[in-house]
Motif scaffolding. Structure first.
Motif, PDB file in Angstrom:
ATOM      1  N   ASP A 214      80.287  53.165 -22.696  1.00  0.00           N
ATOM      2  CA  ASP A 214      79.628  53.117 -21.385  1.00  0.00           C
ATOM      3  C   ASP A 214      80.372  53.954 -20.343  1.00  0.00           C
ATOM      4  O   ASP A 214      79.780  54.455 -19.395  1.00  0.00           O
TER       5      ASP A 214
ATOM      6  N   GLN B 182      71.802  57.152 -24.642  1.00  0.00           N
ATOM      7  CA  GLN B 182      71.462  58.234 -23.713  1.00  0.00           C
ATOM      8  C   GLN B 182      69.948  58.414 -23.605  1.00  0.00           C
ATOM      9  O   GLN B 182      69.395  58.547 -22.496  1.00  0.00           O
TER      10      GLN B 182
ATOM     11  N   GLN C  28      68.405  55.501 -21.734  1.00  0.00           N
ATOM     12  CA  GLN C  28      68.708  55.478 -20.303  1.00  0.00           C
ATOM     13  C   GLN C  28      67.777  56.379 -19.487  1.00  0.00           C
ATOM     14  O   GLN C  28      67.588  56.141 -18.293  1.00  0.00           O
TER      15      GLN C  28
ATOM     16  N   SER D 142      66.628  54.065 -15.875  1.00  0.00           N
ATOM     17  CA  SER D 142      67.458  54.259 -14.670  1.00  0.00           C
ATOM     18  C   SER D 142      68.954  54.264 -14.965  1.00  0.00           C
ATOM     19  O   SER D 142      69.763  53.753 -14.172  1.00  0.00           O
ATOM     20  N   ASN D 143      69.324  54.846 -16.097  1.00  0.00           N
ATOM     21  CA  ASN D 143      70.736  54.964 -16.469  1.00  0.00           C
ATOM     22  C   ASN D 143      71.478  53.624 -16.522  1.00  0.00           C
ATOM     23  O   ASN D 143      72.703  53.562 -16.383  1.00  0.00           O
ATOM     24  N   SER D 144      70.742  52.524 -16.703  1.00  0.00           N
ATOM     25  CA  SER D 144      71.389  51.213 -16.840  1.00  0.00           C
ATOM     26  C   SER D 144      71.987  51.086 -18.239  1.00  0.00           C
ATOM     27  O   SER D 144      71.890  52.005 -19.051  1.00  0.00           O
ATOM     28  N   TRP D 145      72.608  49.938 -18.513  1.00  0.00           N
ATOM     29  CA  TRP D 145      73.242  49.728 -19.811  1.00  0.00           C
ATOM     30  C   TRP D 145      72.500  48.602 -20.538  1.00  0.00           C
ATOM     31  O   TRP D 145      72.228  47.556 -19.952  1.00  0.00           O
TER      32      TRP D 145
END
Length: 535
Positions: A191, A228, A231, A235-238
Motif C-alpha cells: 500500500d 492498481q 483503484q 478512488s485510489n482507496s485500499w
C-alpha cells in the motif's frame, strides 16, 4: 563431464548435537543459553526433572542449593539418585548424575538451607539468570520472592504433589524481542511501497508479459497490479472488505492466460496471488501495542541505568516520527513463492537492502542516545535484530509472589471470581496453598502419617484461605480427601511432565525468546487438564 554438485558445509560437533534447538532459537539464542546460570533450590524429583531439561540443551552452568539428606522416598521418586546415594547430600548426588547428561555444563552444589543463605549471604543470588525453587515452606518462599524481586532476578516457584502440579513465574520486567508469533504477518508495504520497491513493481506490465515470464513473476507483482487496476474505479482507496477483496480476485482471474478453448491455464504464481489476497492486503500501520512501548515513560525518560530494550525503543520512536513517516522499519523478510530465481533474488534484495538502510538509521539514533547517557554500548547486530522483529515486540510486567500470599483485594477478588465457576482449576491452587499452610503448622505434608485424621486439619487450612478471600466453603470435601491420600508424595510421571514445562519457561527467560507463561500454571494429572492464571 559435468562438475560434481557442491557439498553442504560440514557441521561442527556442537551444531550436530544442538541441531534441533538451533532451529528454534538460532545461534544467538544458544549463545545466550550457554551464558546462563540456573540456580535450583531443592533437588526433588520435580527439581531434577527441570534441571535435566535445562542441562541437555546446554545451559552454561547450574547450581543446586540443597541441605537435605537422601532418603528412601527420594530414591523411589527421583531418577537421579541411586541406592548408594542414601544418607548423602541430595544436591551433590543429584548433580553428579545430571552432569553426566552434558559434560559441557558446569555444576556446583551448595549444602546450605535457603533461609541461612538469605540471612548470611543474600548477594549469593545476584549472579543467577533464573532461580527455580521447589518444596519450600510459606515463610521461606515469601522471603525468597521478596529478595529476588528487589534484586530483579527471575524466580520460578513450583510444586508437585500427587497428581497435582503448578509453577508460578515471578519476573519484574521481561522484554521479548523475538516473540515468535504463531501467525506472523509479512511486511510487504504494497500500500505504501518504498522507492526501490515502487520502481520494481511498476516495471511490469501484466498484459505485455511474454509466455516465459507470465508464469514466473512473483505473486507480489500480480497482487500489486490487480490492486492498481481496482483503484482506478475506486478512488485510489485500499481494498478492505470481503467484497472488495473478492473483486481483486476477479481481476487476478482476468490476468490469467487462456488455452485455445478459452479455459484459464493453471499457473502456480497466479494461484499463490489468489490465496494471498486475504492475508497480504493488510494496510501498513503502527500497531497499538508497539505505540504503547515506544511512548512508554521508560522509553521517554531514559537514564544511565535504562536497559538496552528501552534505549532501542526510544531510537525506534525517533525513526517512526522522522524517516519512517509513521511506519516501523522494513522487516526485510519475504515468504517463499513460485518465481524465477532472478525475479525472486531481485525482489529479496530490494526488501533486504531497505531493511538494512532502516536499521542503520535506528542504529545511529541508538549510538547518539548511548553517547548522551554514557551507558554501555549496544551493538549493531542487536539493533538489526530489534528492527527485524519490531512489529512483534512484547513486554511482560509481573507481580511479586509475596503480594499474592498476602491476599490483597485485587488477588482475592480474582481468585473468588474463578472459584464461582464449576470444575475450575482454581480449586487445585487453593488445595496446594492449603497443603503449604498445613506443612508450616505441622512440619509434615497432609496425610504423610495419618491420612484420615489429617482431613479435618487440612479442611481447617482450606477454610482459613477461603475466609481470607471472602469465599464460601467447598460444597464437597472430595479434593481435600484426595490431597490427604497423596501424603505429600511426588509421582514421577507428573514431575517429569511439569519439569519439562518449567524448563521450557526458564529457557524462554534466559534466551529472551518466545513468551513465557504469565504467571501461574496448574496441571491436574488425573484429568490431564491445565490452566493458567494471572494474579
Amino acid at each position: 563431464m559435468a562438475s560434481p554438485c557442491p557439498k553442504s558445509p560440514e557441521q561442527s560437533e556442537k551444531n550436530k548435537q544442538y541441531d534441533r534447538q538451533l532451529r528454534l532459537w538460532g545461534d544467538h539464542g544458544q549463545a545466550a543459553l550457554e551464558n546462563g546460570h540456573i540456580c535450583l533450590i531443592n533437588a526433588t524429583a520435580l527439581g531434577t526433572e527441570i534441571l535435566k531439561s535445562i542441562v541437555l540443551p546446554g545451559v552454561g552452568a547450574v547450581t543446586i542449593v540443597d541441605d537435605n539428606i537422601v532418603s528412601d522416598e527420594d530414591i523411589g521418586s527421583n531418577f537421579f539418585l541411586e541406592s548408594s546415594s542414601k544418607n548423602l547430600n541430595r544436591g551433590s548426588e543429584s548433580l553428579r548424575l545430571i552432569l553426566e547428561l552434558n559434560p559441557a555444563v558446569q555444576g556446583y552444589a551448595v549444602q546450605e538451607a535457603t533461609d541461612q543463605i538469605l540471612q548470611e549471604n543474600p548477594d549469593f543470588f545476584k549472579n543467577f539468570s533464573v532461580v527455580i525453587a521447589s518444596s519450600l515452606g510459606e515463610k521461606t518462599i515469601q522471603s525468597l520472592s521478596h529478595h529476588l524481586w528487589e534484586i530483579n532476578v527471575p524466580l520460578i516457584f513450583c510444586r508437585s504433589v500427587g497428581f497435582l502440579g503448578s509453577f508460578r513465574i515471578q519476573i519484574k520486567e521481561h522484554p521479548i524481542i523475538e516473540s515468535h508469533p504463531d501467525n506472523e504477518q509479512y511486511d510487504l508495504r504494497l500500500d505504501v511501497p518504498f522507492h526501490t520497491l515502487f520502481d520494481y513493481l511498476n516495471s511490469f506490465d501484466i498484459d505485455e508479459l511474454d509466455l516465459k515470464d507470465h508464469g514466473h513473476i512473483p505473486w507480489i507483482v500480480i497482487l500489486y497490479k490487480a490492486v492498481q487496476k481496482w483503484q482506478i474505479s475506486n478512488s485510489n482507496s485500499w481494498p478492505m472488505s470481503r467484497k472488495e477483496k473478492n473483486e481483486i480476485k476477479e481481476i487476478i482471474q482476468q490476468f490469467k492466460r487462456v488455452d485455445d478453448n478459452g479455459m484459464p491455464i493453471y499457473e502456480e504464481n497466479f494461484e499463490e496471488a489468489l490465496r494471498a489476497v486475504n492475508t497480504s492486503l493488510t494496510p501498513t500501520f503502527l500497531p497499538v501495542k508497539i505505540q504503547e512501548l515506544i511512548y512508554n515513560s521508560s522509553a521517554i525518560n531514559l537514564t544511565k541505568e535504562s536497559s538496552p530494550f528501552w534505549i532501542m525503543c526510544s531510537a525506534l520512536r525517533a525513526f517512526v516520527e522522522a524517516e519512517g513517516k509513521g511506519k516501523l522499519p522494513v522487516r526485510g523478510v519475504l515468504p517463499d513463492m513460485t518465481a524465477s530465481t532472478d525475479h525472486y533474488v531481485t525482489l529479496q534484495n530490494i526488501y533486504r537492502n531497505q531493511a538494512a538502510l532502516d536499521a542503520e538509521l535506528v542504529y545511529r539514533k541508538v549510538q547518539e542516545i548511548v553517547a548522551q547517557l554514557h551507558c554501555d554500548n549496544i551493538t549493531e547486530t542487536e539493533v538489526k535484530l530489534f528492527c527485524r522483529h519490531a512489529h512483534d515486540l512484547h513486554l511482560i510486567k509481573g507481580s511479586c509472589i509475596t503480594s499474592e500470599y498476602q491476599f490483597s483485594n485485587t488477588v482475592s477478588s480474582y481468585i473468588a471470581r474463578y472459584l464461582e465457576e464449576p470444575d475450575v482449576m482454581m480449586v487445585h491452587y487453593i488445595l496446594l496453598r492449603a497443603a503449604e499452610m498445613f506443612r508450616s503448622e505441622h512440619c509434615r505434608a497432609p496425610g504423610e502419617w495419618e491420612p484420615e485424621s489429617d482431613i479435618a486439619k487440612l479442611k481447617t487450612c482450606v477454610s482459613k484461605l477461603l475466609t481470607d478471600i471472602s469465599c464460601s466453603p467447598f460444597p464437597k470435601d472430595d479434593h481435600i480427601h484426595e490431597m490427604c491420600r497423596y501424603g505429600g508424595a511426588e509421582i514421577h510421571s507428573v514431575s517429569a511432565f511439569l519439569g519439562g514445562c518449567v524448563a521450557h519457561e526458564a529457557i524462554k527467560i534466559v534466551t529472551k525468546q518466545y513468551k513465557p507463561v504469565n504467571n501461574t500454571f496448574i496441571y491436574d494429572g488425573a484429568s490431564t487438564n491445565t490452566a493458567t492464571f494471572t494474579f
